[in-house]
Scaffold this motif. Structure first.
Motif, PDB file in Angstrom:
ATOM      1  N   GLU A 148       0.865  -1.322  -0.390  1.00 25.01           N
ATOM      2  CA  GLU A 148      -0.129  -0.205   0.174  1.00 25.01           C
ATOM      3  C   GLU A 148       0.750   1.480  -0.150  1.00 25.01           C
ATOM      4  OE1 GLU A 148      -4.020  -0.922   2.366  1.00 25.01           O
ATOM      5  OE2 GLU A 148      -2.434  -1.610   3.645  1.00 25.01           O
ATOM      6  N   SER A 149       2.232   0.979   0.657  1.00 23.07           N
ATOM      7  CA  SER A 149       3.390   2.258   0.341  1.00 23.07           C
ATOM      8  C   SER A 149       3.480   2.346  -0.992  1.00 23.07           C
ATOM      9  CB  SER A 149       3.896   1.803   1.095  1.00 23.07           C
ATOM     10  OG  SER A 149       4.734   0.892   0.816  1.00 23.07           O
ATOM     11  N   ASP A 150       3.081   1.870  -1.981  1.00 18.65           N
ATOM     12  CA  ASP A 150       3.175   1.970  -3.185  1.00 18.65           C
ATOM     13  C   ASP A 150       3.403   3.939  -3.823  1.00 18.65           C
ATOM     14  OD1 ASP A 150       5.476   0.110  -3.967  1.00 18.65           O
ATOM     15  OD2 ASP A 150       3.183  -1.084  -5.301  1.00 18.65           O
ATOM     16  N   LEU A 151       4.347   4.675  -4.759  1.00 26.11           N
ATOM     17  CA  LEU A 151       3.296   5.533  -4.519  1.00 26.11           C
ATOM     18  C   LEU A 151       2.874   5.681  -6.439  1.00 26.11           C
ATOM     19  CD1 LEU A 151       6.558   7.631  -3.602  1.00 26.11           C
ATOM     20  CD2 LEU A 151       4.552   8.159  -2.324  1.00 26.11           C
ATOM     21  N   ILE A 152       1.517   7.007  -5.828  1.00 24.68           N
ATOM     22  CA  ILE A 152       0.934   6.930  -7.770  1.00 24.68           C
ATOM     23  C   ILE A 152       0.990   8.576  -7.554  1.00 24.68           C
ATOM     24  CG2 ILE A 152      -1.248   7.050  -8.245  1.00 24.68           C
ATOM     25  CD1 ILE A 152      -0.231   3.529  -8.120  1.00 24.68           C
ATOM     26  N   ARG A 153       1.302   8.990  -8.935  1.00 23.36           N
ATOM     27  CA  ARG A 153       1.103  10.551  -9.337  1.00 23.36           C
ATOM     28  C   ARG A 153      -0.136  10.598 -10.256  1.00 23.36           C
ATOM     29  NH1 ARG A 153       5.154  11.193 -12.942  1.00 23.36           N
ATOM     30  NH2 ARG A 153       6.286  12.143 -11.377  1.00 23.36           N
ATOM     31  N   THR A 154      -1.508  11.298  -9.469  1.00 22.63           N
ATOM     32  CA  THR A 154      -2.131  11.470 -10.256  1.00 22.63           C
ATOM     33  C   THR A 154      -2.640  12.761 -10.190  1.00 22.63           C
ATOM     34  OG1 THR A 154      -4.431  10.628 -10.331  1.00 22.63           O
ATOM     35  CG2 THR A 154      -3.675  10.790  -8.297  1.00 22.63           C
ATOM     36  N   VAL A 155      -3.945  13.247 -10.493  1.00 20.12           N
ATOM     37  CA  VAL A 155      -4.492  14.532 -10.166  1.00 20.12           C
ATOM     38  C   VAL A 155      -5.136  15.200  -8.885  1.00 20.12           C
ATOM     39  CG1 VAL A 155      -6.843  13.640 -10.571  1.00 20.12           C
ATOM     40  CG2 VAL A 155      -6.264  16.517 -11.322  1.00 20.12           C
ATOM     41  N   ASN A 156      -4.654  16.112  -8.964  1.00 20.50           N
ATOM     42  CA  ASN A 156      -5.477  16.504  -6.865  1.00 20.50           C
ATOM     43  C   ASN A 156      -6.037  17.547  -7.165  1.00 20.50           C
ATOM     44  OD1 ASN A 156      -5.086  17.954  -4.932  1.00 20.50           O
ATOM     45  ND2 ASN A 156      -3.315  19.255  -4.983  1.00 20.50           N
ATOM     46  N   ILE A 157      -7.777  15.761  -6.862  1.00 18.45           N
ATOM     47  CA  ILE A 157      -8.948  15.954  -6.653  1.00 18.45           C
ATOM     48  C   ILE A 157      -9.036  17.102  -5.719  1.00 18.45           C
ATOM     49  CG2 ILE A 157     -11.533  14.586  -6.296  1.00 18.45           C
ATOM     50  CD1 ILE A 157      -9.610  12.669  -7.093  1.00 18.45           C
ATOM     51  N   PRO A 158      -8.554  17.498  -4.059  1.00 21.12           N
ATOM     52  CA  PRO A 158      -9.316  18.507  -3.918  1.00 21.12           C
ATOM     53  C   PRO A 158      -8.479  20.030  -3.650  1.00 21.12           C
ATOM     54  CG  PRO A 158      -7.677  16.327  -2.586  1.00 21.12           C
ATOM     55  CD  PRO A 158      -7.596  16.112  -4.010  1.00 21.12           C
TER      56      PRO A 158
ATOM     57  N   THR B 107       0.974   7.821  -1.711  1.00 25.70           N
ATOM     58  CA  THR B 107       0.518   6.002  -1.636  1.00 25.70           C
ATOM     59  C   THR B 107      -0.649   5.821  -2.203  1.00 25.70           C
ATOM     60  OG1 THR B 107       0.081   5.942   1.105  1.00 25.70           O
ATOM     61  CG2 THR B 107       2.027   6.691   0.379  1.00 25.70           C
ATOM     62  N   VAL B 108      -0.958   4.252  -2.229  1.00 20.35           N
ATOM     63  CA  VAL B 108      -1.811   3.686  -2.547  1.00 20.35           C
ATOM     64  C   VAL B 108      -2.696   4.045  -1.074  1.00 20.35           C
ATOM     65  CG1 VAL B 108      -3.029   1.766  -3.066  1.00 20.35           C
ATOM     66  CG2 VAL B 108      -0.768   2.920  -4.184  1.00 20.35           C
ATOM     67  N   GLY B 109      -2.430   3.819  -0.317  1.00 18.41           N
ATOM     68  CA  GLY B 109      -3.128   3.222   1.038  1.00 18.41           C
ATOM     69  C   GLY B 109      -4.231   5.250   0.990  1.00 18.41           C
ATOM     70  N   GLU B 110      -2.907   5.833   0.854  1.00 22.83           N
ATOM     71  CA  GLU B 110      -3.372   7.087   1.330  1.00 22.83           C
ATOM     72  C   GLU B 110      -4.387   7.860   0.581  1.00 22.83           C
ATOM     73  OE1 GLU B 110       0.807   9.643   2.726  1.00 22.83           O
ATOM     74  OE2 GLU B 110       0.403   9.560   0.991  1.00 22.83           O
ATOM     75  N   LEU B 111      -3.999   7.430  -1.147  1.00 21.91           N
ATOM     76  CA  LEU B 111      -5.051   7.866  -1.954  1.00 21.91           C
ATOM     77  C   LEU B 111      -6.633   7.142  -1.406  1.00 21.91           C
ATOM     78  CD1 LEU B 111      -2.965   7.655  -5.472  1.00 21.91           C
ATOM     79  CD2 LEU B 111      -4.113   9.884  -4.154  1.00 21.91           C
ATOM     80  N   LEU B 112      -6.669   6.384  -1.248  1.00 23.45           N
ATOM     81  CA  LEU B 112      -8.317   5.191  -1.398  1.00 23.45           C
ATOM     82  C   LEU B 112      -8.447   5.267   0.601  1.00 23.45           C
ATOM     83  CD1 LEU B 112      -6.476   1.257  -1.601  1.00 23.45           C
ATOM     84  CD2 LEU B 112      -8.516   3.305  -3.151  1.00 23.45           C
ATOM     85  N   TRP B 113      -7.868   5.329   1.362  1.00 23.52           N
ATOM     86  CA  TRP B 113      -8.300   5.721   2.693  1.00 23.52           C
ATOM     87  C   TRP B 113      -8.762   7.476   3.459  1.00 23.52           C
ATOM     88  CZ3 TRP B 113     -11.941   1.887   1.421  1.00 23.52           C
ATOM     89  CH2 TRP B 113     -11.023   1.172   1.061  1.00 23.52           C
TER      90      TRP B 113
END
Length: 481
Positions: free
Chosen positions: A130-140, A174-180
């Motif tokens: 879950e600590s894998d990093l993902i670059r994506t659009v800043n939704i907030p 991270t995956v965990g941050e983006l999800l939860w």
């Protein structure tokens, strides 16, 4: 020794009677109707029934898989080039979804409950931790900019803060941050002015170990077709997000159960709180799962088609008349104003424009289609895969330099594959039920077959009955001479 004629005629009469009875049973569907009546009375949400036990605590393991789209060219996107993404996943979670706070009402015709879902990470079924990093659009950030884009004073203040804090259109977590969930800097700053604002953001923030609200289900006691059908959700019998009465209807079950005795020409309705709407699926083909026969039901393209293709979808255009292309659903109205667009993974069945706007989209029916395989007699789900994609509407906003010269695009963030396969213990029970079904349904044919056999014996005995008479007649002249 000659058989008595009366015995032969009894065999003949029995043969005729069995043929008449067997054919009558086939034409009247007596045994299939008996079997269906038995199933209808047993598949009810009532304490003690197998259907209730499975409904309360589904025995089949459910898995939720997340596939993220990692942006590989953020600098180029900011100057107007097409986004390029790489699919990363799956990140797999075991999903537990028992029914809780179950209360029967109205003489057992309805039952109220909540359906909390808990997700447990399964590392050995995942691409990475879950600590894998993902670059994506800043939704907030995109949500805040969309909300205040028409207020020049506030927009300039927010833009200045974003520049000074290094907050941009894209972010890495991270995956965990983006999800939860994670604490967002921009939301934290805005909370100073609005204490009620939550400064945490996650795609499934507060969704783990929590429910989506209280449901009232029909038990199927009065009508088998009402088994597990949603009557109300959060105390309401209809929604209020969309612009037409039809689109606001709460139809069908919650997608986890279906009524028994399903035919191929039926339309199965489901209500999805994730999609903020009801949808439907139609029969496509027969399937066999663990030696159990089933029907495959799939949502047709009309479900998410543009109003020009399916006029009934006009109510999903929000604000009224503001319609996206086919294959997309704007759910910002039920997602606290966030510019969230739902679709099938990789924009499967969507207009080609959306596939072409993002490099890396490869729609595939086998991988990205939602499908439900159901045993038609019992309504039990044999196998299912609910596949949806979360996207963000991204556009250049003149008052926010953080959007640069970005082109207007429906940006894919993550797609979900929520799947289930019937467990072996349940499959064995259903295999036994299917064998019993085949035996019962074939009883009339066994009767017909026995009638034919007796008819053959009757004909044979009649022929043998005549042979001695002719032989005796031939012998008489020889005796006289």
């Amino acid at each position: 020794m000659l058989l008595k004629p009366c015995f032969i005629y009894i065999i003949g009469a029995s043969s005729l009677l069995m043929l008449i009875v067997g054919i009558s049973l086939v034409l009247s569907n007596a045994f299939p109707n008996f079997l269906q009546t038995k199933v209808k009375t047993e598949v009810v949400l009532r304490n003690g029934t197998e259907a209730f036990k499975v409904w309360v605590d589904p025995p089949a393991p459910i898995y939720m898989q997340f596939y993220f789209f990692n942006l590989t060219n953020p600098a180029e996107v900011m100057i107007g080039e097409r986004p390029a993404v790489m699919e990363i996943g799956p990140y797999t979670y075991r999903e537990y979804r028992p029914m809780e706070e179950v209360v029967f009402q109205e003489n057992g015709t309805r039952v109220a409950s909540v359906n909390p879902k808990t997700y447990i990470f399964v590392r050995n079924m995942s691409r990475g931790p879950e600590s894998d990093l993902i670059r994506t659009v800043n939704i907030p950030a995109m949500t805040v900019m969309e909300r205040f884009k028409d207020n020049a004073v506030v927009a300039n203040l927010i833009s200045a803060y974003m520049r000074s804090s290094g907050i941009g259109l894209f972010t890495t977590h991270t995956v965990g941050e983006l999800l939860w969930g994670y604490e967002d800097g921009l939301l934290k700053a805005l909370k100073t002015f609005d204490p009620n604002l939550d400064d945490f953001f996650g795609l499934f923030y507060k969704s783990n170990a929590s429910s989506d609200g209280e449901y009232m289900f029909f038990t199927g006691q009065q009508n088998y077709k009402d088994f597990a059908r949603v009557d109300t959700w959060n105390g309401k019998s209809s929604l209020d997000w969309w612009t037409s009465e039809e689109c606001n209807m709460i139809n069908g079950t919650n997608g986890a159960s279906f009524h028994p005795i399903i035919s191929k020409n039926e339309v199965l309705y489901m209500f999805s709180s994730d999609l903020c709407r009801s949808l439907y699926a139609v029969y496509t083909n027969d399937v066999t799962v663990k030696n159990i026969p089933g029907y495959r039901f799939v949502p047709p393209s009309d479900v998410f088609a543009n109003m020009t293709v399916n006029p009934a979808n006009a109510g999903f255009c929000v604000p009224s008349g503001n319609c996206l292309g086919s294959g997309l659903l704007n759910v910002s109205i039920c997602k606290q104003g966030a510019p969230i667009i739902m679709s099938s993974p990789h924009f499967y069945q969507a207009d080609k424009k959306f596939v072409q706007d993002v490099f890396g989209m490869r729609p595939n029916k086998d991988k990205h289609q939602t499908a439900i395989d159901i045993n038609p007699l019992t309504g039990i789900i044999l196998q299912a895969a609910k596949r949806t994609q979360i996207n963000v509407y991204v556009e250049k906003i003149s008052r926010f330099s953080e959007t640069g010269n970005v082109r207007t695009v429906v940006f894919p963030v993550v797609y979900l594959n929520e799947s289930v396969l019937i467990d072996d213990a349940s499959a064995k029970k259903l295999q036994s039920v299917n064998i019993q079904k085949n035996v019962v349904e074939n009883i009339p044919f066994f009767v017909i077959a026995l009638g034919i056999i007796l008819g053959g014996i009757f004909m044979l005995l009649m022929c043998r009955q005549k042979v001695p008479e002719s032989t005796e007649a031939e012998r008489q002249p020889l005796i006289s001479s």
